[in-house]
Design an enzyme around this catalytic site. Structure first.
Site, PDB file in Angstrom:
ATOM      1  N   GLY A  11     -19.025 -38.813  -1.633  1.00  0.00           N
ATOM      2  CA  GLY A  11     -19.953 -37.909  -2.303  1.00  0.00           C
ATOM      3  C   GLY A  11     -21.316 -37.796  -1.668  1.00  0.00           C
ATOM      4  O   GLY A  11     -22.273 -37.415  -2.343  1.00  0.00           O
ATOM      5  N   SER A  12     -21.432 -38.063  -0.370  1.00  0.00           N
ATOM      6  CA  SER A  12     -22.755 -37.961   0.259  1.00  0.00           C
ATOM      7  C   SER A  12     -23.244 -36.512   0.303  1.00  0.00           C
ATOM      8  O   SER A  12     -24.448 -36.264   0.174  1.00  0.00           O
ATOM      9  CB  SER A  12     -22.757 -38.593   1.654  1.00  0.00           C
ATOM     10  N   ASN A  13     -22.349 -35.548   0.457  1.00  0.00           N
ATOM     11  CA  ASN A  13     -22.780 -34.149   0.400  1.00  0.00           C
ATOM     12  C   ASN A  13     -23.189 -33.762  -1.017  1.00  0.00           C
ATOM     13  O   ASN A  13     -24.152 -33.023  -1.205  1.00  0.00           O
ATOM     14  CB  ASN A  13     -21.700 -33.207   0.941  1.00  0.00           C
ATOM     15  N   LYS A  64       1.902 -28.521  -7.868  1.00  0.00           N
ATOM     16  CA  LYS A  64       0.520 -28.170  -7.538  1.00  0.00           C
ATOM     17  C   LYS A  64      -0.013 -27.049  -8.429  1.00  0.00           C
ATOM     18  O   LYS A  64      -1.172 -27.085  -8.842  1.00  0.00           O
ATOM     19  CB  LYS A  64       0.419 -27.765  -6.063  1.00  0.00           C
ATOM     20  N   MET A  89     -10.417 -33.030  -0.445  1.00  0.00           N
ATOM     21  CA  MET A  89      -9.398 -33.085   0.598  1.00  0.00           C
ATOM     22  C   MET A  89      -8.068 -32.450   0.187  1.00  0.00           C
ATOM     23  O   MET A  89      -6.998 -32.940   0.525  1.00  0.00           O
ATOM     24  CB  MET A  89      -9.194 -34.544   1.038  1.00  0.00           C
ATOM     25  N   ARG A  90      -8.155 -31.336  -0.523  1.00  0.00           N
ATOM     26  CA  ARG A  90      -6.953 -30.612  -0.941  1.00  0.00           C
ATOM     27  C   ARG A  90      -7.096 -29.145  -0.575  1.00  0.00           C
ATOM     28  O   ARG A  90      -8.194 -28.596  -0.605  1.00  0.00           O
ATOM     29  CB  ARG A  90      -6.742 -30.727  -2.444  1.00  0.00           C
ATOM     30  N   ILE A  92      -6.931 -25.393  -1.393  1.00  0.00           N
ATOM     31  CA  ILE A  92      -7.101 -24.593  -2.608  1.00  0.00           C
ATOM     32  C   ILE A  92      -5.991 -23.544  -2.666  1.00  0.00           C
ATOM     33  O   ILE A  92      -5.771 -22.814  -1.707  1.00  0.00           O
ATOM     34  CB  ILE A  92      -8.486 -23.909  -2.616  1.00  0.00           C
ATOM     35  N   ASN A 106     -17.002 -24.182   1.214  1.00  0.00           N
ATOM     36  CA  ASN A 106     -16.612 -25.464   1.801  1.00  0.00           C
ATOM     37  C   ASN A 106     -17.533 -25.785   2.975  1.00  0.00           C
ATOM     38  O   ASN A 106     -18.106 -24.890   3.589  1.00  0.00           O
ATOM     39  CB  ASN A 106     -15.161 -25.379   2.295  1.00  0.00           C
ATOM     40  N   HIS A 108     -17.297 -27.937   6.637  1.00  0.00           N
ATOM     41  CA  HIS A 108     -16.319 -28.540   7.541  1.00  0.00           C
ATOM     42  C   HIS A 108     -17.043 -29.128   8.747  1.00  0.00           C
ATOM     43  O   HIS A 108     -17.929 -28.485   9.312  1.00  0.00           O
ATOM     44  CB  HIS A 108     -15.297 -27.490   7.999  1.00  0.00           C
TER      45      HIS A 108
END
Length: 191
Positions: A11-13, A64, A89-90, A92, A106, A108
Site C-alpha cells: 500500500g505504499s502508493n 471470477k 494484482m488482478r 479487471i 492503474n 504500472h
C-alpha cells in the site's frame, strides 16, 4: 470525486495518494480501500488514516464474475465514482469495466507498452534496457493496454541492482500518481 483504492499488498502508493488527499492536493474523497488479500498491509494503512477497509478473496467465490459482482456491489454501496488501482494484482473484468468506463486508473512500473504484466521492473532490469519508468493509464480489457495518461522515464544506471531500480521506480510512482490524480480530480465534473 469519490474513489475506492484497490490494492493487494503493502500500500505504499495508497499512502502517497492519501497523504496528498489529506494535504488537499487531490480533490478526492477516498471512500474505501479494498484488498483481495486479508493480510495486506494496505488495510492497516487505511485504518491508520480512518479510511474504511474491506477485504475478501476471489477464492471465496465460485468464479471470477461472482467475485467481481460482489466487488461492484461493495463499490456501489460506498457510492464510488472512480476506481484507483494501487498494486491490485488482478485483471479487471467486464463487470467493473462496464460499471466504470474510463474511470478505472492503474499505475504500472514500466514505460508501457514495454514490459506489461506482473514483473515490469524485473523484466526491464533483466532486459538490461538503459531506461524504464512509470506509466499511469486507464484500464481496458487487456493487460496494461489501456490509454496512457502520463509516463515518466527512469534511467537504469550500470550500477543499479534490481532493488535500487525498484526504489527509484517507487519514488517516481509516489510522486507521479498523486500528481495525475490531482489533475483528474481538478477536471472532474461528476458522473
Amino acid at each position: 470525486m469519490r474513489a475506492a483504492i484497490l490494492a493487494s499488498g503493502n500500500g505504499s502508493n495508497f499512502e502517497a495518494i492519501i497523504q496528498a488527499v489529506e494535504r488537499q492536493e487531490i480533490a478526492m474523497e477516498v471512500a474505501l480501500v479494498f484488498s483481495d488479500k486479508s493480510n495486506a498491509y494496505v488495510l492497516e494503512r487505511a485504518k491508520n488514516h480512518q479510511v474504511e477497509a474491506v477485504s475478501f478473496s476471489p477464492k471465496d467465490f465460485s468464479e471470477k464474475s461472482v467475485y467481481e459482482a460482489e466487488l461492484l456491489h461493495l463499490l456501489e454501496e460506498y457510492q464510488v465514482e472512480w476506481v484507483i488501482l494501487a498494486g491490485y494484482m488482478r485483471i479487471i473484468g467486464p463487470c467493473l469495466l462496464e460499471a466504470f468506463p474510463q474511470r478505472i486508473i492503474n499505475i504500472h512500473p514500466s514505460l508501457l507498452p514495454n514490459f506489461p504484466g506482473l514483473h515490469g521492473i524485473k523484466d526491464a532490469f533483466t532486459a538490461k534496457v538503459p531506461q524504464t519508468g512509470v506509466t499511469v493509464h486507464y484500464i481496458d480489457a487487456g493487460v496494461d493496454t489501456g490509454p496512457v495518461i502520463a509516463q515518466e522515464a527512469v534511467t537504469v544506471a550500470e550500477e543499479d541492482t534490481l532493488e535500487s531500480l525498484e526504489a527509484k521506480i517507487h519514488q517516481v510512482e509516489h510522486r507521479l500518481y498523486p500528481k495525475v490524480l490531482a489533475e483528474i480530480s481538478h477536471n472532474y465534473k461528476g458522473a
